[in-house]
Design an enzyme around this catalytic site. Sequence first.
Site, PDB file in Angstrom:
ATOM      1  N   LYS A  13      10.475  45.038 -66.109  1.00 27.61           N
ATOM      2  CA  LYS A  13      11.247  46.283 -65.960  1.00 27.61           C
ATOM      3  C   LYS A  13      11.058  47.223 -67.140  1.00 27.61           C
ATOM      4  CE  LYS A  13      15.653  44.130 -67.296  1.00 27.61           C
ATOM      5  NZ  LYS A  13      14.979  42.928 -67.827  1.00 27.61           N
ATOM      6  N   ARG A  88      24.415  44.660 -67.262  1.00 28.46           N
ATOM      7  CA  ARG A  88      24.020  43.256 -67.188  1.00 28.46           C
ATOM      8  C   ARG A  88      25.185  42.348 -66.836  1.00 28.46           C
ATOM      9  NH1 ARG A  88      19.389  43.403 -70.620  1.00 28.46           N
ATOM     10  NH2 ARG A  88      18.369  41.428 -70.959  1.00 28.46           N
ATOM     11  N   ARG A 127       3.909  36.958 -74.684  1.00 29.94           N
ATOM     12  CA  ARG A 127       3.813  38.412 -74.842  1.00 29.94           C
ATOM     13  C   ARG A 127       3.986  38.913 -76.277  1.00 29.94           C
ATOM     14  NH1 ARG A 127       9.282  40.699 -71.730  1.00 29.94           N
ATOM     15  NH2 ARG A 127      10.771  40.019 -73.315  1.00 29.94           N
ATOM     16  N   ARG A 160       8.753  39.176 -80.255  1.00 30.61           N
ATOM     17  CA  ARG A 160      10.210  39.182 -80.379  1.00 30.61           C
ATOM     18  C   ARG A 160      10.746  37.811 -80.771  1.00 30.61           C
ATOM     19  NH1 ARG A 160      12.426  42.033 -75.049  1.00 30.61           N
ATOM     20  NH2 ARG A 160      13.953  40.379 -75.323  1.00 30.61           N
ATOM     21  N   ARG A 171      18.141  32.683 -71.649  1.00 27.45           N
ATOM     22  CA  ARG A 171      18.269  34.047 -71.108  1.00 27.45           C
ATOM     23  C   ARG A 171      18.234  34.031 -69.587  1.00 27.45           C
ATOM     24  NH1 ARG A 171      13.579  36.307 -74.523  1.00 27.45           N
ATOM     25  NH2 ARG A 171      13.587  38.129 -73.170  1.00 27.45           N
TER      26      ARG A 171
HETATM   27  P1  ADP Z   1      14.930  40.968 -71.642  1.00 28.87           P
HETATM   28  O1  ADP Z   1      15.259  41.764 -70.421  1.00 28.87           O
HETATM   29  O2  ADP Z   1      13.468  40.742 -71.819  1.00 28.87           O
HETATM   30  O3  ADP Z   1      15.730  39.692 -71.790  1.00 28.87           O
HETATM   31  P2  ADP Z   1      16.112  43.037 -73.404  1.00 28.87           P
HETATM   32  O4  ADP Z   1      15.210  43.663 -74.385  1.00 28.87           O
HETATM   33  O5  ADP Z   1      16.582  43.845 -72.271  1.00 28.87           O
HETATM   34  O6  ADP Z   1      15.334  41.752 -72.930  1.00 28.87           O
HETATM   35  O7  ADP Z   1      17.406  42.424 -74.135  1.00 28.87           O
HETATM   36  C1  ADP Z   1      17.287  41.548 -75.224  1.00 28.87           C
HETATM   37  C2  ADP Z   1      18.660  40.993 -75.623  1.00 28.87           C
HETATM   38  O8  ADP Z   1      19.538  42.087 -75.988  1.00 28.87           O
HETATM   39  C3  ADP Z   1      19.418  40.254 -74.521  1.00 28.87           C
HETATM   40  O9  ADP Z   1      19.029  38.888 -74.426  1.00 28.87           O
HETATM   41  C4  ADP Z   1      20.868  40.431 -75.000  1.00 28.87           C
HETATM   42  O10 ADP Z   1      21.198  39.553 -76.051  1.00 28.87           O
HETATM   43  C5  ADP Z   1      20.876  41.848 -75.553  1.00 28.87           C
HETATM   44  N1  ADP Z   1      21.237  42.845 -74.511  1.00 28.87           N
HETATM   45  C6  ADP Z   1      20.434  43.834 -74.009  1.00 28.87           C
HETATM   46  N2  ADP Z   1      21.082  44.569 -73.086  1.00 28.87           N
HETATM   47  C7  ADP Z   1      22.329  44.035 -72.968  1.00 28.87           C
HETATM   48  C8  ADP Z   1      23.465  44.309 -72.175  1.00 28.87           C
HETATM   49  N3  ADP Z   1      23.472  45.321 -71.264  1.00 28.87           N
HETATM   50  N4  ADP Z   1      24.580  43.543 -72.330  1.00 28.87           N
HETATM   51  C9  ADP Z   1      24.602  42.551 -73.223  1.00 28.87           C
HETATM   52  N5  ADP Z   1      23.568  42.213 -73.996  1.00 28.87           N
HETATM   53  C10 ADP Z   1      22.429  42.934 -73.891  1.00 28.87           C
END
Ligand code: ADP
Length: 213
Positions: A13, A88, A127, A160, A171
């Site tokens: 995404k 989320r 990645r 990361r 996750r």
């Molecule tokens: P991915 O979709 O690859 O897991 P993201 O870059 O979207 O990674 O998010 C990385 C981390 O940031 C998540 O595992 C979480 O800890 C935090 N995070 C991101 N967006 C949210 C959200 N909307 N609510 C809570 N935590 C979030």
Amino acid sequence: MNLIFMGPPGAGKGTQARKIAEKYAIPQLSTGDMLRAAVKAGTDVGKRAKAAMESGGLVTDDIVVGIIADRIAEGDCKKGFILDGFPRTVAQATALDSMLKERSLKIDHVIDITCDHEALVARITGRSTCADCGEGYHNVHKKPAKAGVCDKCGGKLTTRADDNEETVRNRLSVYDQQTAPVIEHYRHKGAFKTVDGMEPMDTVLKNLCAIIG
Ligand code: ADP
Ligand code: ZN
């Protein structure tokens, strides 16, 4: 055009949101990117978010809702935006509903990019991303010409901290428990679509564009 991109971690995404943002000239609002920037800068929000992010858990709703509320109030969001990684949780989706209502805005499309979990683990653990331009790489599917260096801009490739197998599995289970219910929140509201994230990246992009128009 106001869009929400959903999907498990690694579904693509973020990559697709970047492309769509460029094509339609609207900003990509990635809570993950914003939180990582906050952690790096050592801000108050960053300090509060760090531990949850490192373990693969979720940052608290009040933090991310605050970040998004501030961000969509900025001028560049007037012509539209792509939410990438938010909402989320069902609580975040409800908070977003009222935020949009207050501003007389609506979401045009909620698009869920689906993918099976085993493919996701393999994708994520291989990645890396360019620290300068943000281009994504993978050590099997999209190797840079020179190891550790971006083909596009010569920047250094970074991995990361939460892209290791154990954290990825966490996750994914957090996704199943807390984020999958958000799909139900939108499914019966209409404007909900699904795109198969197992297809090649160009096909996914084409399918997204067909929905967005
Ligand atoms: P991915 O979709 O690859 O897991 P993201 O870059 O979207 O990674 O998010 C990385 C981390 O940031 C998540 O595992 C979480 O800890 C935090 N995070 C991101 N967006 C949210 C959200 N909307 N609510 C809570 N935590 C979030
Ligand atoms: Zn680069």
